[in-house]
Enzyme design. Structure first.
Site, PDB file in Angstrom:
ATOM      1  N   ASP A 152       0.851  -0.616   0.301  1.00 23.76           N
ATOM      2  CA  ASP A 152      -0.343   0.064  -0.207  1.00 23.76           C
ATOM      3  C   ASP A 152       0.673   1.432   0.150  1.00 23.76           C
ATOM      4  O   ASP A 152       1.406   1.467   0.794  1.00 23.76           O
ATOM      5  CB  ASP A 152      -0.705  -0.003   1.696  1.00 23.76           C
ATOM      6  CG  ASP A 152      -2.055   0.804   1.164  1.00 23.76           C
ATOM      7  OD1 ASP A 152      -1.471   1.917   0.886  1.00 23.76           O
ATOM      8  OD2 ASP A 152      -2.287   0.960   2.243  1.00 23.76           O
ATOM      9  N   ASP A 161      -3.676   7.242  -3.078  1.00 27.05           N
ATOM     10  CA  ASP A 161      -3.067   6.648  -1.973  1.00 27.05           C
ATOM     11  C   ASP A 161      -3.608   4.866  -3.032  1.00 27.05           C
ATOM     12  O   ASP A 161      -4.898   5.019  -3.509  1.00 27.05           O
ATOM     13  CB  ASP A 161      -3.699   7.214  -1.290  1.00 27.05           C
ATOM     14  CG  ASP A 161      -4.088   5.673   0.400  1.00 27.05           C
ATOM     15  OD1 ASP A 161      -3.396   4.799  -0.380  1.00 27.05           O
ATOM     16  OD2 ASP A 161      -4.455   5.901   1.371  1.00 27.05           O
ATOM     17  N   HIS A 166     -11.714   7.193   2.380  1.00 27.96           N
ATOM     18  CA  HIS A 166     -11.356   8.154   3.928  1.00 27.96           C
ATOM     19  C   HIS A 166     -10.999   9.119   2.230  1.00 27.96           C
ATOM     20  O   HIS A 166     -10.570   9.007   1.129  1.00 27.96           O
ATOM     21  CB  HIS A 166     -10.301   7.848   4.120  1.00 27.96           C
ATOM     22  CG  HIS A 166      -9.056   7.648   3.743  1.00 27.96           C
ATOM     23  ND1 HIS A 166      -7.777   8.404   2.995  1.00 27.96           N
ATOM     24  CD2 HIS A 166      -8.135   6.412   3.760  1.00 27.96           C
ATOM     25  CE1 HIS A 166      -6.687   7.626   2.304  1.00 27.96           C
ATOM     26  NE2 HIS A 166      -7.206   6.104   3.045  1.00 27.96           N
ATOM     27  N   HIS A 171      -6.153  11.517   5.844  1.00 28.13           N
ATOM     28  CA  HIS A 171      -7.177  11.282   6.079  1.00 28.13           C
ATOM     29  C   HIS A 171      -8.260  12.420   6.772  1.00 28.13           C
ATOM     30  O   HIS A 171      -8.460  12.521   7.483  1.00 28.13           O
ATOM     31  CB  HIS A 171      -7.355  10.432   7.260  1.00 28.13           C
ATOM     32  CG  HIS A 171      -6.661   9.090   7.079  1.00 28.13           C
ATOM     33  ND1 HIS A 171      -5.481   8.896   7.819  1.00 28.13           N
ATOM     34  CD2 HIS A 171      -7.389   8.153   6.264  1.00 28.13           C
ATOM     35  CE1 HIS A 171      -5.039   6.968   7.272  1.00 28.13           C
ATOM     36  NE2 HIS A 171      -6.432   6.637   6.674  1.00 28.13           N
ATOM     37  N   GLU A 205     -11.357   0.913  -0.151  1.00 29.53           N
ATOM     38  CA  GLU A 205      -9.486   0.259  -0.015  1.00 29.53           C
ATOM     39  C   GLU A 205     -10.361  -0.396   0.795  1.00 29.53           C
ATOM     40  O   GLU A 205     -10.338  -0.896   2.045  1.00 29.53           O
ATOM     41  CB  GLU A 205      -8.703   0.289   1.327  1.00 29.53           C
ATOM     42  CG  GLU A 205      -8.532   1.255   2.262  1.00 29.53           C
ATOM     43  CD  GLU A 205      -7.492   2.316   2.162  1.00 29.53           C
ATOM     44  OE1 GLU A 205      -6.732   1.470   2.932  1.00 29.53           O
ATOM     45  OE2 GLU A 205      -7.650   3.550   2.883  1.00 29.53           O
ATOM     46  N   GLU A 250      -6.885  -0.516  -3.583  1.00 31.21           N
ATOM     47  CA  GLU A 250      -7.235  -0.021  -3.225  1.00 31.21           C
ATOM     48  C   GLU A 250      -6.813   1.490  -3.931  1.00 31.21           C
ATOM     49  O   GLU A 250      -5.967   1.088  -4.426  1.00 31.21           O
ATOM     50  CB  GLU A 250      -6.585   1.019  -1.868  1.00 31.21           C
ATOM     51  CG  GLU A 250      -6.891   2.339  -1.224  1.00 31.21           C
ATOM     52  CD  GLU A 250      -5.984   3.167  -0.483  1.00 31.21           C
ATOM     53  OE1 GLU A 250      -5.394   2.200   0.085  1.00 31.21           O
ATOM     54  OE2 GLU A 250      -6.935   3.845   0.396  1.00 31.21           O
TER      55      GLU A 250
HETATM   56 MN    MN Z   1      -3.922   2.880   1.247  1.00 33.78          MN
HETATM   57 MN    MN Z   2      -6.446   4.527   1.996  1.00 36.03          MN
END
Ligand code: MN
Ligand code: MN
Length: 291
Positions: free
Chosen positions: A85, A96, A155, A163, A188, A276
């Site tokens: 990730d 992300d 998020h 976030h 995610e 994600e």
């Molecule tokens: Mn992530």
């Molecule tokens: Mn994330």
């Protein structure tokens, strides 16, 4: 969102996608976690983008927030289920994105979270209540015979803020937030053979400055000055290069200067998969910056 901001999001997403797939392809039995962690950072540099958080490399029952310690000697093993990730930013605009690399026989478990993500992305539009996304994620994952992890969420993203407010659940049980036009969000889904809840394990490799009040001890001062170079974004213990940091870090957490991200794991011997993407909400088809 103006065109410049959108361009930054897209540039961050394109680089993250390229680096994610290049590095994921190198995850094989015998390769070390530290090698992959460092490779991600080298590739970001080569692409001219910054990291927005330390690469997370989480194994098997651990869902998120693991990263190699400064003296980490772990290597991937046959049978491992590896979540990679990673996050980039361009001028603070973040991408992300995550994939799961299966070194065992977990193809269906991976398919469950990947298809949940695809189904969720298809729903994204302004004014959607986020529990609707959670419901589809949950239905997709349970249709494979697995559980979604309900105490991990996607998020919203904002500039230099990973976030930001809104959480995007992996269950239909909660989430009364609403998507708005121009929101940048990360979705995610996590699928697990375990309980569907993660807990904090003992390891904490990732930290973030939450309060920059002055501290007295020299080691703590050194850590805070290194940490502040990250502009409020999370950093890895591995990056600090401050002798005796492991003794000062828990103190800085207790004082409220730092937040610690512990590894988040389901029960032992379970397996967790995750995928994600970062997505911009538009009037039409959402823009998936990391695909
Ligand atoms: Mn992530
Ligand atoms: Mn994330």
């Amino acid at each position: 969102m103006n065109d410049t901001e959108l361009d930054y999001y897209i540039e961050a997403g394109k680089a993250a996608k390229y680096v994610l797939h290049k590095c994921a392809a190198e995850i094989k039995p015998g390769v070390s976690l530290a090698d992959i962690f460092d490779m991600v950072l080298d590739e970001f540099e080569a692409k001219g983008v910054h990291h927005s958080f330390p690469p997370n490399i989480s194994l098997n029952e651990c869902a998120a927030h693991d990263a190699p310690s400064p003296d980490d000697e772990r290597v991937f093993a046959e049978g491992d289920l590896v979540k990679l990730d990673i996050g980039t930013h361009v001028e603070g605009y973040i991408a992300d994105t995550a994939v799961t690399v299966d070194l065992g026989d977990h193809a269906k478990l991976c398919e469950a979270s990947q298809n949940a993500l695809e189904a969720a992305i298809k729903m994204v539009k302004p004014e959607l209540v986020v529990s609707e996304i959670g419901k589809v994620v949950e239905e997709t994952i349970t249709s494979y015979g697995y559980k979604p992890i309900i105490n991990l969420t996607g998020h919203a993203l904002a500039r230099y803020d990973l976030h930001h407010g809104l959480s995007i659940p992996n269950t239909g049980l909660f989430g009364n937030g609403v998507l708005r036009l121009d929101n940048a969000i990360a979705i995610e889904p996590f699928a697990t053979t375990g309980t569907g809840m993660v807990h904090e394990s003992g390891r904490a490799e990732i930290y973030q400055v939450v309060n920059d009040s002055p501290v007295r001890a020299p080691t703590a001062r050194k850590i805070m000055s290194r940490a502040e170079e990250m502009k409020g974004l999370p950093f890895a213990r591995r990056w600090l290069n401050v002798p005796k940091a492991e003794l000062a870090l828990p103190n800085l957490v207790r004082l409220g200067n730092l937040y610690s991200y512990h590894c988040l794991c389901d029960v032992p011997e379970s397996f967790v998969s995750q995928f994600e993407h970062t997505i911009i909400v538009t009037e039409d088809e959402p823009i998936v910056t990391t695909r």
